[in-house]
Scaffold this motif. Structure first.
Motif, PDB file in Angstrom:
ATOM      1  N   GLU A  14       0.832  -1.135   0.043  1.00 30.04           N
ATOM      2  CA  GLU A  14      -0.044   0.011   0.112  1.00 30.04           C
ATOM      3  C   GLU A  14       0.851   1.271  -0.020  1.00 30.04           C
ATOM      4  OE1 GLU A  14      -2.319   1.109   3.440  1.00 30.04           O
ATOM      5  OE2 GLU A  14      -4.151   0.599   1.980  1.00 30.04           O
ATOM      6  N   PHE A  15       1.934   1.182   0.840  1.00 30.28           N
ATOM      7  CA  PHE A  15       2.653   2.295   0.929  1.00 30.28           C
ATOM      8  C   PHE A  15       3.591   2.638  -0.330  1.00 30.28           C
ATOM      9  CE2 PHE A  15       6.827   4.456   1.802  1.00 30.28           C
ATOM     10  CZ  PHE A  15       6.258   5.671   2.742  1.00 30.28           C
ATOM     11  N   VAL A  16       4.050   1.540  -1.163  1.00 35.81           N
ATOM     12  CA  VAL A  16       4.738   1.829  -2.441  1.00 35.81           C
ATOM     13  C   VAL A  16       3.530   2.229  -3.343  1.00 35.81           C
ATOM     14  CG1 VAL A  16       5.738   0.575  -4.240  1.00 35.81           C
ATOM     15  CG2 VAL A  16       6.526   0.038  -1.820  1.00 35.81           C
ATOM     16  N   ALA A  17       2.669   1.649  -3.584  1.00 37.50           N
ATOM     17  CA  ALA A  17       1.683   1.944  -4.341  1.00 37.50           C
ATOM     18  C   ALA A  17       1.148   3.723  -4.287  1.00 37.50           C
ATOM     19  CB  ALA A  17       0.273   1.169  -4.373  1.00 37.50           C
ATOM     20  N   PHE A  18       0.983   3.979  -2.909  1.00 34.55           N
ATOM     21  CA  PHE A  18       0.602   5.285  -2.815  1.00 34.55           C
ATOM     22  C   PHE A  18       1.664   6.184  -3.257  1.00 34.55           C
ATOM     23  CE2 PHE A  18      -3.006   5.106   0.282  1.00 34.55           C
ATOM     24  CZ  PHE A  18      -3.827   6.086  -0.409  1.00 34.55           C
ATOM     25  N   GLY A  19       2.913   5.794  -2.975  1.00 31.05           N
ATOM     26  CA  GLY A  19       4.124   6.399  -3.318  1.00 31.05           C
ATOM     27  C   GLY A  19       4.302   6.716  -4.697  1.00 31.05           C
ATOM     28  N   LEU A  21       1.937   6.686  -7.122  1.00 29.14           N
ATOM     29  CA  LEU A  21       0.944   7.633  -7.537  1.00 29.14           C
ATOM     30  C   LEU A  21       1.298   9.075  -7.120  1.00 29.14           C
ATOM     31  CD1 LEU A  21      -2.435   5.760  -6.561  1.00 29.14           C
ATOM     32  CD2 LEU A  21      -1.729   6.301  -8.710  1.00 29.14           C
ATOM     33  N   LEU A  22       1.886   9.148  -5.798  1.00 26.21           N
ATOM     34  CA  LEU A  22       2.351  10.817  -5.563  1.00 26.21           C
ATOM     35  C   LEU A  22       3.382  11.100  -6.245  1.00 26.21           C
ATOM     36  CD1 LEU A  22       1.597   9.972  -1.848  1.00 26.21           C
ATOM     37  CD2 LEU A  22       0.184  11.642  -3.203  1.00 26.21           C
ATOM     38  N   PHE A  23       4.430  10.502  -6.239  1.00 29.37           N
ATOM     39  CA  PHE A  23       5.992  11.105  -6.370  1.00 29.37           C
ATOM     40  C   PHE A  23       5.996  10.933  -8.188  1.00 29.37           C
ATOM     41  CE2 PHE A  23       6.374  10.264  -2.120  1.00 29.37           C
ATOM     42  CZ  PHE A  23       6.505  11.629  -1.395  1.00 29.37           C
ATOM     43  N   VAL A  24       5.594  10.018  -8.765  1.00 27.83           N
ATOM     44  CA  VAL A  24       5.846  10.024 -10.131  1.00 27.83           C
ATOM     45  C   VAL A  24       5.083  11.076 -10.922  1.00 27.83           C
ATOM     46  CG1 VAL A  24       5.398   8.348 -12.500  1.00 27.83           C
ATOM     47  CG2 VAL A  24       6.074   7.346 -10.297  1.00 27.83           C
ATOM     48  N   PRO A  25       3.612  11.429 -10.903  1.00 26.02           N
ATOM     49  CA  PRO A  25       3.071  12.451 -11.535  1.00 26.02           C
ATOM     50  C   PRO A  25       3.760  13.966 -10.829  1.00 26.02           C
ATOM     51  CG  PRO A  25       1.621  10.824 -10.651  1.00 26.02           C
ATOM     52  CD  PRO A  25       2.842  10.492  -9.968  1.00 26.02           C
ATOM     53  N   ALA A  26       4.248  13.917  -9.735  1.00 28.77           N
ATOM     54  CA  ALA A  26       4.854  15.195  -9.080  1.00 28.77           C
ATOM     55  C   ALA A  26       6.199  15.520 -10.043  1.00 28.77           C
ATOM     56  CB  ALA A  26       4.828  15.001  -7.758  1.00 28.77           C
ATOM     57  N   TRP A  32       6.373  18.243   0.093  1.00 27.59           N
ATOM     58  CA  TRP A  32       6.229  18.131   1.446  1.00 27.59           C
ATOM     59  C   TRP A  32       5.001  17.648   1.905  1.00 27.59           C
ATOM     60  CZ3 TRP A  32       2.517  20.634   4.311  1.00 27.59           C
ATOM     61  CH2 TRP A  32       2.129  21.738   3.804  1.00 27.59           C
ATOM     62  N   GLN A  33       3.755  18.162   0.939  1.00 30.23           N
ATOM     63  CA  GLN A  33       2.328  17.782   1.193  1.00 30.23           C
ATOM     64  C   GLN A  33       2.236  16.386   0.879  1.00 30.23           C
ATOM     65  OE1 GLN A  33       3.365  20.406  -0.629  1.00 30.23           O
ATOM     66  NE2 GLN A  33       1.883  22.027  -0.533  1.00 30.23           N
ATOM     67  N   ALA A  34       3.067  15.682  -0.210  1.00 27.17           N
ATOM     68  CA  ALA A  34       2.794  14.305   0.002  1.00 27.17           C
ATOM     69  C   ALA A  34       3.547  13.476   0.984  1.00 27.17           C
ATOM     70  CB  ALA A  34       3.444  13.988  -1.489  1.00 27.17           C
ATOM     71  N   TRP A  35       4.588  13.918   1.631  1.00 30.49           N
ATOM     72  CA  TRP A  35       5.034  13.379   2.751  1.00 30.49           C
ATOM     73  C   TRP A  35       4.441  13.293   3.903  1.00 30.49           C
ATOM     74  CZ3 TRP A  35       8.659   9.813   1.582  1.00 30.49           C
ATOM     75  CH2 TRP A  35       9.560   9.856   0.732  1.00 30.49           C
ATOM     76  N   VAL A  36       3.737  14.499   4.080  1.00 24.40           N
ATOM     77  CA  VAL A  36       2.917  14.648   5.280  1.00 24.40           C
ATOM     78  C   VAL A  36       1.547  13.826   5.389  1.00 24.40           C
ATOM     79  CG1 VAL A  36       1.354  16.176   6.812  1.00 24.40           C
ATOM     80  CG2 VAL A  36       3.775  16.861   6.000  1.00 24.40           C
ATOM     81  N   PHE A  37       1.149  13.708   3.822  1.00 26.85           N
ATOM     82  CA  PHE A  37      -0.042  12.999   3.745  1.00 26.85           C
ATOM     83  C   PHE A  37       0.368  11.582   3.692  1.00 26.85           C
ATOM     84  CE2 PHE A  37      -2.178  10.429   0.416  1.00 26.85           C
ATOM     85  CZ  PHE A  37      -3.540  10.434   0.577  1.00 26.85           C
ATOM     86  N   LEU A  38       1.472  10.952   3.297  1.00 27.40           N
ATOM     87  CA  LEU A  38       1.785   9.612   3.733  1.00 27.40           C
ATOM     88  C   LEU A  38       1.789   9.342   5.033  1.00 27.40           C
ATOM     89  CD1 LEU A  38       4.400   8.827   0.948  1.00 27.40           C
ATOM     90  CD2 LEU A  38       2.284   7.940   1.157  1.00 27.40           C
ATOM     91  N   VAL A  39       2.486  10.072   5.855  1.00 26.30           N
ATOM     92  CA  VAL A  39       2.527   9.911   7.335  1.00 26.30           C
ATOM     93  C   VAL A  39       1.041   9.586   7.930  1.00 26.30           C
ATOM     94  CG1 VAL A  39       3.364  10.647   9.693  1.00 26.30           C
ATOM     95  CG2 VAL A  39       4.801  10.802   7.599  1.00 26.30           C
ATOM     96  N   VAL A  40       0.290  10.798   7.725  1.00 26.49           N
ATOM     97  CA  VAL A  40      -1.054  10.739   8.282  1.00 26.49           C
ATOM     98  C   VAL A  40      -1.744   9.449   7.790  1.00 26.49           C
ATOM     99  CG1 VAL A  40      -3.340  11.807   8.020  1.00 26.49           C
ATOM    100  CG2 VAL A  40      -1.238  13.159   7.943  1.00 26.49           C
ATOM    101  N   VAL A  41      -1.757   8.946   6.529  1.00 31.34           N
ATOM    102  CA  VAL A  41      -2.459   7.972   6.289  1.00 31.34           C
ATOM    103  C   VAL A  41      -1.837   6.854   7.073  1.00 31.34           C
ATOM    104  CG1 VAL A  41      -2.890   6.288   4.099  1.00 31.34           C
ATOM    105  CG2 VAL A  41      -3.028   8.672   3.808  1.00 31.34           C
ATOM    106  N   ALA A  42      -0.422   6.589   6.811  1.00 30.06           N
ATOM    107  CA  ALA A  42       0.095   5.547   7.669  1.00 30.06           C
ATOM    108  C   ALA A  42      -0.287   5.241   9.229  1.00 30.06           C
ATOM    109  CB  ALA A  42       1.669   5.459   7.678  1.00 30.06           C
TER     110      ALA A  42
END
Length: 224
Positions: A14-19, A21-26, A32-42
């Motif tokens: 799940e973490f890799v899939a989210f990563g 989806l977040l960082f490839v298009p970015a 930083w918004q994506a990193w905070v989002f990942l921490v919040v979700v985790a």
């Protein structure tokens, strides 16, 4: 596979899939918004998972069996596929929005979005704790009974309410207003899932018809 190794593998995938989806298009890891989002979700997802691992591992395993392939009915396979596509599109468009600056979102709003995501995931986690039959698939288990207390005393499908709250928060947390467009198809897909699920529950779950008379609203109190 035992519950703990399965949970670790599930979380890693799940973490890799989210990563991706977040960082490839970015196009960058400086997001930083994506990193905070990942921490919040985790944190928001793993906290109830760890609690369930200690108190109700069977319910936890049921939550990890999701996705279109896990559904037994074609209608629900289509619904879940549509929901996954809506969520993926929401995340990708939000990250592209951030990358190209289509709708700059203030830091404060991004942090509010993180809180909303945490609340939504918290509601989902609370539902599973309150109802051990709450699974990721639509089916009635042997010996299943109607749960009408806790969050189920407010709406008939509080897990989906949590999903809607989360969907509203995701684009804001990622720094996008355009991503909010995908909340609409996401809610429509959930509404379709709810209507189809209730047909099954009225037929196969004893006491569910009476429950629908007691709790009148499906998703949002005093609205629908």
């Amino acid at each position: 596979m035992k519950t703990i190794p399965k949970l670790l593998v599930f979380g890693l995938v799940e973490f890799v899939a989210f990563g991706l989806l977040l960082f490839v298009p970015a196009g960058t890891f400086h997001y930083w918004q994506a990193w905070v989002f990942l921490v919040v979700v985790a944190v928001s997802a793993w906290t109830p998972a760890i609690y369930l691992l200690r108190t109700n591992p069977v319910a936890l395993q049921a939550r990890m069996r999701g996705g279109p392939a896990a559904e037994s009915r074609m209608a629900q396979k289509v619904v879940i596929a549509g929901l996954y596509l809506s969520l993926a599109a929401m995340v990708v468009v939000s990250t592209l929005d951030h990358r190209f600056g289509w709708s700059p979102v203030p830091t404060a709003i991004c942090l509010v979005g993180d809180v909303v995501v945490a609340v939504g995931l918290g509601v989902v986690g609370m539902v599973v704790i309150q109802n051990s039959y709450a699974a990721a698939t639509v089916r009635v288990k042997e010996g299943q009974t109607v749960v009408s207390t806790g969050l189920y005393g407010l709406v008939r499908h509080p897990m989906y309410t949590g999903n809607v709250i989360m969907m509203v928060g995701i684009p804001l947390a990622l720094g996008s207003y355009w991503g909010l467009v995908f909340v609409v198809p996401g809610v429509l897909v959930l509404a379709w899932r709810i209507r189809d699920e209730e047909k099954l529950l009225r037929t196969e779950l004893a006491g569910y018809r009476e429950y629908t008379q007691k709790v009148r609203h499906r998703l949002v109190p005093s609205m629908w």
